[in-house]
Design an enzyme around this catalytic site. Structure first.
Site, PDB file in Angstrom:
ATOM      1  N   HIS A 164     -21.885  32.753   1.604  1.00 43.13           N
ATOM      2  CA  HIS A 164     -21.835  31.729   0.546  1.00 43.13           C
ATOM      3  C   HIS A 164     -23.189  31.541  -0.119  1.00 43.13           C
ATOM      4  O   HIS A 164     -23.983  30.711   0.302  1.00 43.13           O
ATOM      5  CB  HIS A 164     -21.307  30.406   1.125  1.00 43.13           C
ATOM      6  CG  HIS A 164     -19.888  30.540   1.519  1.00 43.13           C
ATOM      7  ND1 HIS A 164     -18.855  30.413   0.617  1.00 43.13           N
ATOM      8  CD2 HIS A 164     -19.326  30.879   2.683  1.00 43.13           C
ATOM      9  CE1 HIS A 164     -17.716  30.645   1.216  1.00 43.13           C
ATOM     10  NE2 HIS A 164     -17.970  30.937   2.466  1.00 43.13           N
ATOM     11  N   CYS A 205     -16.727  35.669  -0.720  1.00 41.65           N
ATOM     12  CA  CYS A 205     -15.936  35.466   0.495  1.00 41.65           C
ATOM     13  C   CYS A 205     -14.498  35.981   0.331  1.00 41.65           C
ATOM     14  O   CYS A 205     -14.311  37.187   0.328  1.00 41.65           O
ATOM     15  CB  CYS A 205     -16.007  34.013   0.938  1.00 41.65           C
ATOM     16  SG  CYS A 205     -15.978  33.893   2.740  1.00 41.65           S
ATOM     17  N   GLU A 216     -23.768  30.137  -2.773  1.00 41.52           N
ATOM     18  CA  GLU A 216     -23.826  28.784  -3.361  1.00 41.52           C
ATOM     19  C   GLU A 216     -24.254  27.761  -2.313  1.00 41.52           C
ATOM     20  O   GLU A 216     -24.510  26.606  -2.662  1.00 41.52           O
ATOM     21  CB  GLU A 216     -22.466  28.416  -3.963  1.00 41.52           C
ATOM     22  CG  GLU A 216     -21.371  28.004  -2.980  1.00 41.52           C
ATOM     23  CD  GLU A 216     -20.712  29.178  -2.255  1.00 41.52           C
ATOM     24  OE1 GLU A 216     -21.117  30.332  -2.496  1.00 41.52           O
ATOM     25  OE2 GLU A 216     -19.806  28.946  -1.437  1.00 41.52           O
TER      26      GLU A 216
HETATM   27  N1  LIG Z   1     -14.584  31.149   2.859  1.00 39.85           N
HETATM   28  C1  LIG Z   1     -13.686  32.069   2.555  1.00 39.85           C
HETATM   29  O1  LIG Z   1     -13.475  32.443   1.410  1.00 39.85           O
HETATM   30  C2  LIG Z   1     -12.875  32.600   3.710  1.00 39.85           C
HETATM   31  C3  LIG Z   1     -12.103  33.854   3.420  1.00 39.85           C
HETATM   32  C4  LIG Z   1     -10.970  34.133   4.411  1.00 39.85           C
HETATM   33  N2  LIG Z   1     -10.007  33.067   4.384  1.00 39.85           N
HETATM   34  C5  LIG Z   1     -11.537  34.321   5.805  1.00 39.85           C
HETATM   35  O2  LIG Z   1     -11.410  33.447   6.639  1.00 39.85           O
HETATM   36  O3  LIG Z   1     -12.122  35.333   6.093  1.00 39.85           O
END
Ligand SMILES: NC(=O)CC[C@H](N)C(=O)O
Length: 360
Positions: free
Chosen positions: A330, A246, A332
Site C-alpha cells: 500500500h 494490491c 498510499e
Molecule cells: N488489500 C487488498 O487489496 C487485498 C487483496 C486480496 N483481497 C488479498 O487479500 O490478497
C-alpha cells in the site's frame, strides 16, 4: 459479557465482548501487527468479511475521529484486542474505541492473549471462525460459520455510483474494488482529477470517461474468483497508463496470464521490508493481503519491480514497454510509512507522458 472466538477446527479463545455485544460475527481471521492506525484498518474495505486481531497490546489510546477513516464506515466483521483504552486522549476530541464499535454495530472481543492467538494463526494458517457471546447455542454458531461467503466481496464494497473530484491536472479513473480514501488523496495532492467508478464498469463505459490513466484499487476477497472483472482489467493495461494496487495488482497478474495463490497467514502490518529492484533501495511498507501472484507466466512481458524481503514473494511488477506498474503493498499507506509515495509520482509521469504522446 463473556464472548468467544471459535475456529472452524474447534479451537476456541475467550474474552469480554465490547462494541455491539448482540452481534454474531463470522469470517476469516487475520492478524495485523501495526502499532497504530486501528481505525484506518477497520475502515479499509479490504477487511470486508474478516475478523481482525490487532497484535499491539493497547488499542484506542487516541480514540477515533472522522479524518482517520479510509471509507465511510468500518468494514471488518469484528475486532480482537488484548486491552483497549476506555478514555481516549486526542487534541481534536475523540470518540472512544468501544463507543465507535457500538455506533457502527461492530462487535469486538477484548482481554484475549493476542500473542497466543497470533501464534495459533501462524501455525494453523488462515481459517474461518465465529465470534459471539459465550452463551450462543452451538447450532447458531454453526449456521453463522456455514453462511460465510467471500466470493462476492468486491461487489459489496464498491461504490454504487461514480463520483468525481476535480483538480487541474490529468484525469484518472479509479476502478473501485474497495478503494481506500488515501489512494484518491495521493492522486489529488499530485493534481490529478479523479473519477471513481464501480468495479462492474465495462471497457466501453471506461473509454467514455476518456481517462489519461487508470488505477485499479485494493479490495477484499480471493482474486481468482473475480474472473468476470478481468476483461476490463485487460482493456486497461492494453490501452491506458495503469497502476494496480494490491487486489488491482493481483487482477492485472491474472488478466496477463499469471495465477494467484493463498499465503499461509497473509501479510497485514505497517513495517514489511521490500526491495525496489529499480532503485536498489529497501522500503518499509504497509501491507494487507492474503494472496500473492505467481508471476512466472508474465515475465516475458514484465519485470519484477518489488520483492518482499521476509518471504521473497512478488510485491510488484512493471511492463517492459508499456506504462503499467503494479504493487502488492500500500504505497498510499493509511496507516503506515510513506516510503513508497514516490510510486504515485512515477504513475503521474506515466500519465503525463501518455497524454503528451497522444497530443503530439
Ligand atoms: N488489500 C487488498 O487489496 C487485498 C487483496 C486480496 N483481497 C488479498 O487479500 O490478497
Amino acid at each position: 459479557m463473556k464472548g468467544l472466538l471459535r475456529f472452524a477446527d474447534g479451537t476456541q479463545f475467550e474474552g469480554t465482548l465490547i462494541g455491539d455485544t448482540e452481534k454474531i460475527a463470522a469470517g476469516e481471521v487475520v492478524f495485523n501487527t501495526a502499532m497504530t492506525g486501528y481505525q484506518e484498518i477497520l475502515t479499509d474495505p479490504s477487511y470486508y468479511g474478516q475478523i481482525v486481531v490487532l497484535t499491539y497490546p493497547l488499542i484506542g489510546n487516541y480514540g477515533t475521529f472522522a479524518e482517520a477513516a479510509e471509507s465511510l464506515f468500518p468494514w471488518a466483521e469484528a475486532v480482537i484486542v488484548k486491552d483497549y483504552a476506555r478514555i481516549p486522549s486526542h487534541f481534536g476530541g475523540a470518540e472512544s474505541f468501544d463507543s465507535y464499535l457500538k455506533r457502527y454495530h461492530k462487535v469486538g472481543l477484548a482481554g484475549v492473549d493476542t500473542r497466543e492467538l497470533t501464534l495459533y494463526i501462524r501455525s494453523a494458517g488462515t481459517q474461518h471462525a465465529v465470534l459471539a457471546s459465550a452463551d450462543t447455542p452451538a447450532s447458531v454458531l454453526e449456521e453463522a460459520m456455514a453462511a460465510i461467503d467471500l466470493s462476492k466481496s468486491v461487489y459489496a464494497v464498491t461504490t454504487p455510483e461514480p463520483y468525481h473530484v476535480e483538480h487541474e491536472g490529468p484525469h484518472v479513473v479509479v476502478i473501485d474494488y474497495g478503494a481506500k480514501n488515501s489512494i484518491m488523496e495521493q492522486l489529488g495532492v499530485r493534481g490529478m482529477s479523479v473519477t471513481v467508478v464501480p468495479c462492474t464498469i465495462t471497457p466501453t463505459e471506461l473509454d467514455g470517461y476518456h481517462p489519461d490513466g487508470v488505477v485499479l484499487s485494493n479490495g477484499p476477497g480471493d482474486p481468482s474468483l473475480f474472473t468476470d472483472l478481468l476483461p476490463t482489467v485487460k482493456h486497461c493495461v492494453d490501452h491506458y497508463p495503469t497502476l494496480g494496487i494490491c487486489l488491482g495488482h493481483q487482477l492485472i497478474g491474472l488478466a496477463e496470464g499469471a495465477h494467484t495463490y493463498p499465503l499461509k497467514f497473509g501479510h497485514h502490518g505497517a513495517n514489511h521490508p521490500l526491495m525496489d529492484h529499480k532503485t536498489g533501495k529497501v522500503l518499509i511498507t504497509s501491507q494487507n493481503h492474503g494472496y500473492a501472484v505467481e508471476a512466472a507466466p508474465l515475465l516475458d512481458r514484465y519485470q519484477i519491480r518489488l520483492t518482499n524481503l521476509h518471504d521473497q514473494t512478488v510485491e510488484g511488477f512493471q511492463h517492459r514497454e508499456k506504462p503499467v506498474l503494479t504493487v502488492q503493498h500500500h504505497p498510499e499507506a493509511g496507516p503506515g510509512p510513506w516510503d513508497s509515495h514516490y510510486l504515485f509520482d512515477e504513475f503521474l509521469t506515466m500519465v503525463r507522458e501518455g497524454r503528451e504522446a497522444q497530443h503530439a
